[in-house]
Design a protein around this motif. Structure first.
Motif, PDB file in Angstrom:
ATOM      1  N   ASN A  11       0.816  -1.214   0.000  1.00 45.24           N
ATOM      2  CA  ASN A  11       0.000   0.000   0.000  1.00 45.24           C
ATOM      3  C   ASN A  11       0.847   1.261   0.000  1.00 45.24           C
ATOM      4  OD1 ASN A  11      -2.552  -1.076  -0.206  1.00 45.24           O
ATOM      5  ND2 ASN A  11      -2.765  -1.366   1.990  1.00 45.24           N
ATOM      6  N   LEU A  14       1.688   1.842  -3.584  1.00 44.29           N
ATOM      7  CA  LEU A  14       0.499   2.259  -4.330  1.00 44.29           C
ATOM      8  C   LEU A  14       0.078   3.673  -3.943  1.00 44.29           C
ATOM      9  CD1 LEU A  14      -1.528  -1.064  -4.126  1.00 44.29           C
ATOM     10  CD2 LEU A  14      -0.292  -0.172  -6.101  1.00 44.29           C
ATOM     11  N   GLU A  19       4.732   2.851  -9.730  1.00 43.17           N
ATOM     12  CA  GLU A  19       4.239   1.804 -10.616  1.00 43.17           C
ATOM     13  C   GLU A  19       4.934   0.500 -10.255  1.00 43.17           C
ATOM     14  OE1 GLU A  19       3.837   2.818 -14.690  1.00 43.17           O
ATOM     15  OE2 GLU A  19       3.552   4.934 -14.223  1.00 43.17           O
ATOM     16  N   LEU A  20       4.142  -0.525 -10.016  1.00 43.20           N
ATOM     17  CA  LEU A  20       4.667  -1.778  -9.481  1.00 43.20           C
ATOM     18  C   LEU A  20       5.631  -2.478 -10.428  1.00 43.20           C
ATOM     19  CD1 LEU A  20       1.549  -3.208  -7.643  1.00 43.20           C
ATOM     20  CD2 LEU A  20       3.496  -1.981  -6.686  1.00 43.20           C
ATOM     21  N   TYR A  38      -1.054  -9.791  -5.378  1.00 41.88           N
ATOM     22  CA  TYR A  38      -1.903  -8.601  -5.510  1.00 41.88           C
ATOM     23  C   TYR A  38      -2.656  -8.615  -6.842  1.00 41.88           C
ATOM     24  CZ  TYR A  38      -2.900  -3.668  -6.524  1.00 41.88           C
ATOM     25  OH  TYR A  38      -3.494  -2.488  -6.887  1.00 41.88           O
TER      26      TYR A  38
END
Length: 79
Positions: A11, A14, A19-20, A38
């Motif tokens: 979190n 995010l 950006e993952l 996720y």
């Protein structure tokens, strides 16, 4: 098994707008598991998340990162 702090840590990324797919390039094994979970679980809650993961090549990047870790450490088993 997923670390109970996993989604709390995720979190943070995010919330900060990170950006993952960029985080994966330097992620450790625990974070890789968390990010992949996720997207997979998230698709049940939000249709299209898995599609987004494929668009950003999340699984490809994650697998490449796991190979890098294996080459560095000689194993993917966490001690």
């Amino acid at each position: 098994m997923i670390d109970k702090k996993c989604f709390a840590n995720l979190n943070e990324y995010l919330y900060n707008g990170t950006e993952l797919h960029l985080v994966l390039e330097t992620a450790d094994i625990s974070l890789i598991k968390c990010i992949m979970t996720y997207y997979i679980i998230g698709d049940n809650l939000c249709i299209g998340m898995l599609s987004k993961a494929l668009d950003y090549k999340i699984f490809y990047i994650a697998l490449n990162r796991l190979l890098e870790i294996k080459m560095e450490k000689g194993s993917l088993i966490e001690n």
